[in-house]
Design a protein around this motif. Structure first.
Motif, PDB file in Angstrom:
ATOM      1  N   VAL A  63       0.882  -1.147  -0.037  1.00 16.68           N
ATOM      2  CA  VAL A  63       0.071   0.040   0.050  1.00 16.68           C
ATOM      3  C   VAL A  63       0.825   1.261  -0.066  1.00 16.68           C
ATOM      4  O   VAL A  63       2.043   1.192   0.420  1.00 16.68           O
ATOM      5  CB  VAL A  63      -0.938   0.054   1.211  1.00 16.68           C
ATOM      6  CG1 VAL A  63      -2.020  -1.081   1.144  1.00 16.68           C
ATOM      7  CG2 VAL A  63      -0.306  -0.012   2.613  1.00 16.68           C
ATOM      8  N   LYS A  64       0.160   2.362  -0.579  1.00 15.63           N
ATOM      9  CA  LYS A  64       1.081   3.683  -0.674  1.00 15.63           C
ATOM     10  C   LYS A  64      -0.135   4.560   0.511  1.00 15.63           C
ATOM     11  O   LYS A  64      -0.928   4.908  -0.051  1.00 15.63           O
ATOM     12  CB  LYS A  64       1.124   4.296  -1.964  1.00 15.63           C
ATOM     13  CG  LYS A  64       1.809   5.624  -2.066  1.00 15.63           C
ATOM     14  CD  LYS A  64       2.153   5.969  -3.434  1.00 15.63           C
ATOM     15  CE  LYS A  64       2.710   7.440  -3.425  1.00 15.63           C
ATOM     16  NZ  LYS A  64       2.651   7.853  -4.850  1.00 15.63           N
ATOM     17  N   THR A  65       0.733   5.198   1.505  1.00 18.68           N
ATOM     18  CA  THR A  65      -0.251   5.936   2.462  1.00 18.68           C
ATOM     19  C   THR A  65       0.883   7.225   2.400  1.00 18.68           C
ATOM     20  O   THR A  65       1.845   7.167   2.380  1.00 18.68           O
ATOM     21  CB  THR A  65      -0.319   5.231   3.630  1.00 18.68           C
ATOM     22  OG1 THR A  65       0.969   4.970   4.351  1.00 18.68           O
ATOM     23  CG2 THR A  65      -1.168   4.226   3.464  1.00 18.68           C
ATOM     24  N   GLY A  66       0.101   8.380   2.758  1.00 23.30           N
ATOM     25  CA  GLY A  66       0.963   9.526   3.206  1.00 23.30           C
ATOM     26  C   GLY A  66       0.223  10.195   4.404  1.00 23.30           C
ATOM     27  O   GLY A  66      -0.995  10.153   4.509  1.00 23.30           O
ATOM     28  N   VAL A  67       1.012  10.938   5.283  1.00 22.10           N
ATOM     29  CA  VAL A  67       0.623  11.667   6.339  1.00 22.10           C
ATOM     30  C   VAL A  67       1.204  13.142   6.154  1.00 22.10           C
ATOM     31  O   VAL A  67       2.420  13.277   5.584  1.00 22.10           O
ATOM     32  CB  VAL A  67       1.106  11.027   7.664  1.00 22.10           C
ATOM     33  CG1 VAL A  67       0.609  12.027   8.890  1.00 22.10           C
ATOM     34  CG2 VAL A  67       0.331   9.773   7.983  1.00 22.10           C
ATOM     35  N   THR A  68       0.048  14.051   5.925  1.00 21.08           N
ATOM     36  CA  THR A  68       0.323  15.321   5.864  1.00 21.08           C
ATOM     37  C   THR A  68       0.324  16.072   7.098  1.00 21.08           C
ATOM     38  O   THR A  68      -1.051  16.207   7.640  1.00 21.08           O
ATOM     39  CB  THR A  68      -0.413  16.078   4.588  1.00 21.08           C
ATOM     40  OG1 THR A  68      -0.307  15.011   3.536  1.00 21.08           O
ATOM     41  CG2 THR A  68       0.042  17.507   4.526  1.00 21.08           C
ATOM     42  N   VAL A  69       1.218  16.626   7.623  1.00 22.59           N
ATOM     43  CA  VAL A  69       1.308  17.463   8.917  1.00 22.59           C
ATOM     44  C   VAL A  69       1.038  18.880   8.370  1.00 22.59           C
ATOM     45  O   VAL A  69       1.639  19.477   7.623  1.00 22.59           O
ATOM     46  CB  VAL A  69       2.672  17.428   9.515  1.00 22.59           C
ATOM     47  CG1 VAL A  69       2.738  18.267  10.719  1.00 22.59           C
ATOM     48  CG2 VAL A  69       3.100  16.078   9.997  1.00 22.59           C
TER      49      VAL A  69
END
Length: 109
Positions: A63-69
């Motif tokens: 899976v490809k996930t991103g967390v944007t702060v």
């Protein structure tokens, strides 16, 4: 103090768990601590060209996930991870054996 230093200073030792000799912080606890400090932050689950929420090379899946702060001044910094779909022993699951539950667990990791 920048956002990383602030988050890195948070004591989460009371929320960690042990599994297979490794120490983990669950996604729920990590997400709570991030949102307490940076409430406009968000995460993204990326899809492939078929709009599936996982990718495959026909051998394994990930899976490809991103967390944007989102900082107080509105700056957005995204951190992207590629996470293998794994079994309870932390071994990649063959593509033809992967279930939606396995994919969901990888996303939440």
């Amino acid at each position: 103090m920048n956002y990383f230093e602030e988050l890195n200073a948070v004591d989460v030792s009371g929320f960690t768990e042990k599994k297979n000799g490794l120490t983990y912080l669950s996604w729920a606890h990590a997400w709570r601590e991030l949102k307490k400090r940076f409430p406009k932050s968000y995460y993204t689950v990326y899809q492939n060209e078929l709009e599936w929420n996982y990718f495959s090379d026909n051998r394994t899946c990930w899976v490809k996930t991103g967390v944007t702060v989102v900082t107080a001044d509105g700056e957005e910094i995204e951190h992207i991870e590629y996470l293998p779909v794994m079994d309870y022993r932390n071994k990649s699951i063959p593509a033809d054996m992967v279930t939606s539950f396995d994919v969901n667990k990888a996303i939440q990791r």
